[in-house]
Scaffold this motif. Structure first.
Motif, PDB file in Angstrom:
ATOM      1  N   TYR A  51       0.834  -1.208   0.000  1.00 21.13           N
ATOM      2  CA  TYR A  51       0.000   0.000   0.000  1.00 21.13           C
ATOM      3  C   TYR A  51       0.869   1.258   0.000  1.00 21.13           C
ATOM      4  N   LYS A  52       1.896   1.268   0.838  1.00 19.45           N
ATOM      5  CA  LYS A  52       2.771   2.439   0.955  1.00 19.45           C
ATOM      6  C   LYS A  52       3.479   2.727  -0.370  1.00 19.45           C
ATOM      7  N   GLU A  53       3.906   1.670  -1.057  1.00 18.83           N
ATOM      8  CA  GLU A  53       4.585   1.834  -2.344  1.00 18.83           C
ATOM      9  C   GLU A  53       3.600   2.035  -3.496  1.00 18.83           C
ATOM     10  N   GLU A  54       2.323   2.058  -3.172  1.00 15.39           N
ATOM     11  CA  GLU A  54       1.240   2.278  -4.125  1.00 15.39           C
ATOM     12  C   GLU A  54       1.249   1.265  -5.267  1.00 15.39           C
ATOM     13  N   LEU A  55       1.650   0.034  -4.947  1.00 16.41           N
ATOM     14  CA  LEU A  55       1.563  -1.046  -5.928  1.00 16.41           C
ATOM     15  C   LEU A  55       0.123  -1.495  -6.088  1.00 16.41           C
ATOM     16  N   VAL A  56      -0.652  -1.283  -5.050  1.00 12.77           N
ATOM     17  CA  VAL A  56      -2.071  -1.605  -5.066  1.00 12.77           C
ATOM     18  C   VAL A  56      -2.756  -0.646  -4.090  1.00 12.77           C
ATOM     19  N   LYS A  57      -3.978  -0.300  -4.396  1.00 14.19           N
ATOM     20  CA  LYS A  57      -4.749   0.604  -3.540  1.00 14.19           C
ATOM     21  C   LYS A  57      -5.632  -0.216  -2.600  1.00 14.19           C
ATOM     22  N   PRO A  58      -5.666   0.131  -1.315  1.00 16.89           N
ATOM     23  CA  PRO A  58      -6.481  -0.636  -0.363  1.00 16.89           C
ATOM     24  C   PRO A  58      -7.952  -0.729  -0.764  1.00 16.89           C
ATOM     25  N   TYR A  59      -8.498   0.349  -1.302  1.00 14.96           N
ATOM     26  CA  TYR A  59      -9.918   0.344  -1.651  1.00 14.96           C
ATOM     27  C   TYR A  59     -10.223  -0.561  -2.851  1.00 14.96           C
ATOM     28  N   GLU A  60      -9.192  -0.955  -3.619  1.00  8.85           N
ATOM     29  CA  GLU A  60      -9.384  -1.885  -4.733  1.00  8.85           C
ATOM     30  C   GLU A  60      -9.076  -3.325  -4.326  1.00  8.85           C
ATOM     31  N   ALA A  61      -8.140  -3.485  -3.410  1.00  4.34           N
ATOM     32  CA  ALA A  61      -7.591  -4.801  -3.115  1.00  4.34           C
ATOM     33  C   ALA A  61      -8.181  -5.469  -1.882  1.00  4.34           C
ATOM     34  N   GLU A  62      -8.890  -4.730  -1.082  1.00  2.00           N
ATOM     35  CA  GLU A  62      -9.360  -5.241   0.204  1.00  2.00           C
ATOM     36  C   GLU A  62     -10.845  -4.944   0.356  1.00  2.00           C
ATOM     37  N   ARG A  63     -11.544  -5.876   0.954  1.00  7.51           N
ATOM     38  CA  ARG A  63     -12.946  -5.614   1.278  1.00  7.51           C
ATOM     39  C   ARG A  63     -13.314  -6.393   2.534  1.00  7.51           C
ATOM     40  N   THR A  64     -14.430  -6.018   3.124  1.00  7.76           N
ATOM     41  CA  THR A  64     -14.905  -6.678   4.333  1.00  7.76           C
ATOM     42  C   THR A  64     -16.187  -7.412   3.992  1.00  7.76           C
ATOM     43  N   ILE A  65     -16.254  -8.672   4.407  1.00  8.83           N
ATOM     44  CA  ILE A  65     -17.452  -9.460   4.147  1.00  8.83           C
ATOM     45  C   ILE A  65     -18.063  -9.909   5.468  1.00  8.83           C
ATOM     46  N   LYS A  66     -19.363 -10.070   5.449  1.00  7.06           N
ATOM     47  CA  LYS A  66     -20.081 -10.480   6.654  1.00  7.06           C
ATOM     48  C   LYS A  66     -20.041 -12.000   6.787  1.00  7.06           C
ATOM     49  N   GLN A  67     -19.719 -12.457   7.975  1.00  8.47           N
ATOM     50  CA  GLN A  67     -19.688 -13.877   8.302  1.00  8.47           C
ATOM     51  C   GLN A  67     -20.897 -14.204   9.178  1.00  8.47           C
ATOM     52  N   ARG A  68     -20.919 -15.406   9.700  1.00  9.43           N
ATOM     53  CA  ARG A  68     -21.979 -15.789  10.641  1.00  9.43           C
ATOM     54  C   ARG A  68     -21.901 -14.965  11.920  1.00  9.43           C
ATOM     55  N   ASN A  69     -22.992 -14.897  12.637  1.00 13.67           N
ATOM     56  CA  ASN A  69     -23.069 -14.230  13.947  1.00 13.67           C
ATOM     57  C   ASN A  69     -22.626 -12.772  13.898  1.00 13.67           C
ATOM     58  N   ASN A  70     -22.890 -12.094  12.793  1.00 15.09           N
ATOM     59  CA  ASN A  70     -22.541 -10.677  12.624  1.00 15.09           C
ATOM     60  C   ASN A  70     -21.050 -10.403  12.783  1.00 15.09           C
ATOM     61  N   LEU A  71     -20.218 -11.363  12.459  1.00 14.08           N
ATOM     62  CA  LEU A  71     -18.769 -11.147  12.437  1.00 14.08           C
ATOM     63  C   LEU A  71     -18.369 -10.716  11.036  1.00 14.08           C
ATOM     64  N   TYR A  72     -17.325  -9.899  10.955  1.00 13.10           N
ATOM     65  CA  TYR A  72     -16.856  -9.407   9.667  1.00 13.10           C
ATOM     66  C   TYR A  72     -15.423  -9.862   9.443  1.00 13.10           C
ATOM     67  N   LEU A  73     -15.083 -10.102   8.178  1.00 12.70           N
ATOM     68  CA  LEU A  73     -13.784 -10.639   7.812  1.00 12.70           C
ATOM     69  C   LEU A  73     -13.183  -9.801   6.693  1.00 12.70           C
ATOM     70  N   ALA A  74     -11.943  -9.339   6.883  1.00 15.35           N
ATOM     71  CA  ALA A  74     -11.240  -8.620   5.821  1.00 15.35           C
ATOM     72  C   ALA A  74     -10.640  -9.642   4.868  1.00 15.35           C
ATOM     73  N   VAL A  75     -10.838  -9.428   3.569  1.00 11.09           N
ATOM     74  CA  VAL A  75     -10.296 -10.328   2.557  1.00 11.09           C
ATOM     75  C   VAL A  75      -9.566  -9.510   1.492  1.00 11.09           C
TER      76      VAL A  75
END
Length: 123
Positions: A51-75
């Protein structure tokens, strides 16, 4: 809960095989740790460096998905997986690099590039 495709090592009796499914790849930190054989701090530091070297942008490469029991997972997407394969120095990362290169070379198709040059009528 969302179904995701992940890259993983398949265990067989005598060997391990890298399984890369077709479709969009999204992997969690724990899945990436297992894939590359590194510890979480090393993985996180390497991702932050990407991210710091701007090889990839966090908003393009990372997202949060909802799991069971209202838990969230970064992928993280396939671009991050590829960059990590060439940034990390573990036995598994080297094996993944070799496998990716073999697959690219095997599936490579010839292509042509056609350039068109036009001359302007400027004066």
């Amino acid at each position: 809960m969302e179904k995701r495709n992940i890259i993983e090592w398949s265990e067989h009796s005598e060997y391990r095989e890298l399984t890369i499914p077709s479709g969009e790849i999204w992997m969690s930190e724990s899945e990436l740790v297992d894939l590359f054989g590194v510890f979480i701090p090393k993985l996180r530091n390497t991702i932050q460096t990407l991210y710091k070297e701007e090889l990839v942008k966090p908003y393009e490469a990372e997202r949060t998905i909802k799991q069971r029991n209202n838990l969230y997972l970064a992928v993280y997407n396939m671009e991050v997986v590829l960059l990590l394969a060439f940034r990390l120095n573990s036995y598994q990362a080297r094996a993944i690099r070799k496998e990716l290169i073999v697959r690219i070379e095997r599936d490579r198709k010839p292509f042509e590039v056609i350039l068109t040059v036009s001359r302007g009528t400027g004066g």
